[in-house]
Design an enzyme around this catalytic site. Structure first.
Site, PDB file in Angstrom:
ATOM      1  N   GLU A 174       0.245  -0.970   5.741  1.00 27.42           N
ATOM      2  CA  GLU A 174       1.252  -0.691   6.704  1.00 27.42           C
ATOM      3  C   GLU A 174       0.856   0.969   6.985  1.00 27.42           C
ATOM      4  O   GLU A 174       1.052   1.155   8.120  1.00 27.42           O
ATOM      5  CB  GLU A 174       2.659  -0.751   6.177  1.00 27.42           C
ATOM      6  CG  GLU A 174       3.707  -0.399   6.818  1.00 27.42           C
ATOM      7  CD  GLU A 174       4.401   0.946   6.853  1.00 27.42           C
ATOM      8  OE1 GLU A 174       4.867   1.195   7.752  1.00 27.42           O
ATOM      9  OE2 GLU A 174       3.776   1.663   6.214  1.00 27.42           O
ATOM     10  N   ASP A 216       0.879  -1.228  -0.268  1.00 29.99           N
ATOM     11  CA  ASP A 216       0.048  -0.050   0.008  1.00 29.99           C
ATOM     12  C   ASP A 216       0.642   1.309  -0.072  1.00 29.99           C
ATOM     13  O   ASP A 216       2.038   1.039   0.284  1.00 29.99           O
ATOM     14  CB  ASP A 216      -1.034   0.066   1.177  1.00 29.99           C
ATOM     15  CG  ASP A 216      -0.315  -0.028   2.625  1.00 29.99           C
ATOM     16  OD1 ASP A 216       0.707  -0.638   2.652  1.00 29.99           O
ATOM     17  OD2 ASP A 216      -0.582   0.514   3.611  1.00 29.99           O
TER      18      ASP A 216
HETATM   19 ZN   LIG Z   1       6.594   2.198   4.231  1.00 33.22          ZN
END
Ligand SMILES: [Zn+2]
Length: 486
Positions: A188, A121
């Site tokens: 994340e 992401d």
């Molecule tokens: Zn990162």
């Protein structure tokens, strides 16, 4: 009198001699392995694959209602197309719908597996800044020796470079002795609770114990570290904890033409003032101290003398480092007010004032001890102090004497020989904390070169990676896998 003068001269002589001896014996900690063999890579094809990955906007949104499931499904398909050997020879599992775990089974089950991490992401590009980009953020433009776009540094370069390295080794018929996991989370940027945390839980349920985990985190700094002329490759061996605290005060309210002596706004302001006046102590300790033990010997003579003699110069050095926000954050638990609100109308006394402070906590301390310190400093029973739900404890510190740290340091010196290597403290948070239950050795590093101007590109405008750096990332992961076989 003469005797006193003689004693003073003798003592000064001893002091100077001891300073000098410590400086000349402040030996370099750098390893000198032979350089890694060059890989025969198709630069053009490699750059195009990363460019294609950047073109898919796998954005993580803060809001729980926005989801990007389709983006991740397309990304998975792109990886399958781009890395046929990986997908034919490794076991691939989709974890919690959108994260990926690949297993490359080693020949020797007695060796603990290793795990290489990255995340799919990216953070969004806000519409206001989009037009400030030199090339559109999801264009994956290949220009001026760089690959441009959101994710080029954080963290698609790492993810694709790991896959390029494995694909290359598979084509060379390399067979690992040690099992290698590739773990790619999908959230994340919003905490990793649905991605990395779930992958780690899957492995924990299988009773997997890892030799080490390697994640993103630190880079090769060029022209940033004061006192050294060479680039410095920093390995994150620990990361700070995270806690936000709400401070609030209540009052009766009423008309502002007859104000009481005390007011909710004034009360919360005073609490913030007290916190500002009494910061957490700054000390050269833990990973920050060790960092200077590695960098110090490579510095010019005067700086080297200072760092070789911390017993004498530590207070001076600490106060100097505390002046820059960047280095200050590596010395102490920091505290920053981030939200303040009160009042609804200019002639109405507020019934409530509220502030939020964000703390980043040093390893060795805890969210509980930081909270206690905040309460003690404010010292006001009329202020309600409430910790907010997200609490991340500071990580453990990875041993620099561990074989894993030495292995990584050696690999960096083999693939970025111009850089000196040092351990350091990460002031932000990475997904690697989710793996803390599976290994003692968590390392955070990606070999891209960062100048002072480049630091703004992370989560910012004109994110990009040079093709030379990207090829080096592939060489680095390939060499790391080779080095990890005993
Ligand atoms: Zn990162």
């Amino acid at each position: 009198m003469k005797r006193l003068a003689l004693t003073l001269t003798t003592l000064t002589g001893i002091l100077i001699a001891s300073l000098v001896i410590r400086t000349v014996t402040f030996n370099s900690r750098q390893l000198h392995p032979p350089p890694a063999p060059a890989l025969r890579l198709d630069d053009d094809a490699i750059a195009k694959r990363l460019s294609a990955a950047i073109k898919l906007p796998t954005v993580s949104f803060e809001s729980a209602t926005a989801s990007n499931a389709e983006g991740f499904t397309k990304f998975h398909a792109l990886l399958a197309d781009s890395f046929p050997q990986v997908h034919a020879q490794l076991t691939k599992e989709t974890i919690n719908d959108q994260s990926l775990l690949y297993t490359w089974t080693g020949k020797d089950p007695t060796l603990k597996p290793i795990l290489l991490m990255a995340h799919m992401d990216v953070v969004p590009v806000d519409s206001a800044s989009e037009k400030l980009w030199s090339h559109p953020p999801y264009s994956g433009q290949l220009t001026d020796g760089h690959i441009w776009g959101r994710g080029a540094m954080d963290d698609k370069a790492s993810l694709l470079a790991i896959l390029e390295a494995v694909e290359y080794l598979l084509l060379e018929r390399f067979q690992p002795k040690r099992t290698i996991y590739l773990a790619f989370g999908h959230d994340e940027e919003i905490g990793g609770n649905n991605g990395a945390a779930k992958i780690a839980a899957t492995l924990a349920a299988r009773n997997v114990h890892l030799e080490y985990v390697l994640d993103e985190g630190m880079n090769i700094l060029s022209g940033i570290v004061d006192g050294v002329t060479t680039p410095v490759a920093l390995i994150g061996v620990a990361e700070k904890g995270y806690l936000s605290i709400e401070l609030s005060a209540h009052a009766e309210g009423g008309h502002s033409s007859i104000p009481p002596n005390e007011n909710a706004i004034g009360r919360v302001s005073r609490a913030l003032q007290r916190l500002e006046a009494a910061p957490f102590p700054a000390k050269l300790r833990g990973p920050t101290r060790t960092m200077f033990e590695f960098i110090g010997p490579e510095m010019s003579w005067t700086k080297k003398l200072a760092f070789a003699n911390l017993w004498l110069f530590e207070p001076l050095i600490a106060s100097q480092l505390a002046r820059s926000p960047l280095t200050n954050a590596t010395l102490r638990t920091t505290l920053a007010p981030t939200i303040f609100n009160a009042g609804v109308k200019d002639n109405v006394l507020p019934t409530q004032a509220r502030a939020v402070i964000n703390l980043r906590i040093m390893p060795g301390e805890s969210t509980a001890s930081a909270l206690q310190q905040v309460r003690k400093t404010i010292d006001d029973p009329k202020i309600t102090v409430t910790p907010l739900p997200v609490r991340i404890e500071p990580s453990a510190v990875t041993e620099i004497e561990s074989p894993s740290f030495k292995l990584l340091a050696r690999t960096i010196r083999q693939t970025a020989p111009e850089a000196i290597v040092a351990p350091s403290l990460l002031v932000g948070a990475t997904d690697s904390r989710h793996y803390a239950g599976l290994t003692k050795n968590i390392l955070r590093f990606l070999p891209i070169t960062i100048t002072a101007a480049d630091t703004k590109r992370y989560h910012g405008i004109d994110e990009r990676i040079s093709i030379a750096d990207y090829l080096r990332c592939i060489n680095f992961y390939s060499q790391l896998i080779r080095n990890s076989q005993s």
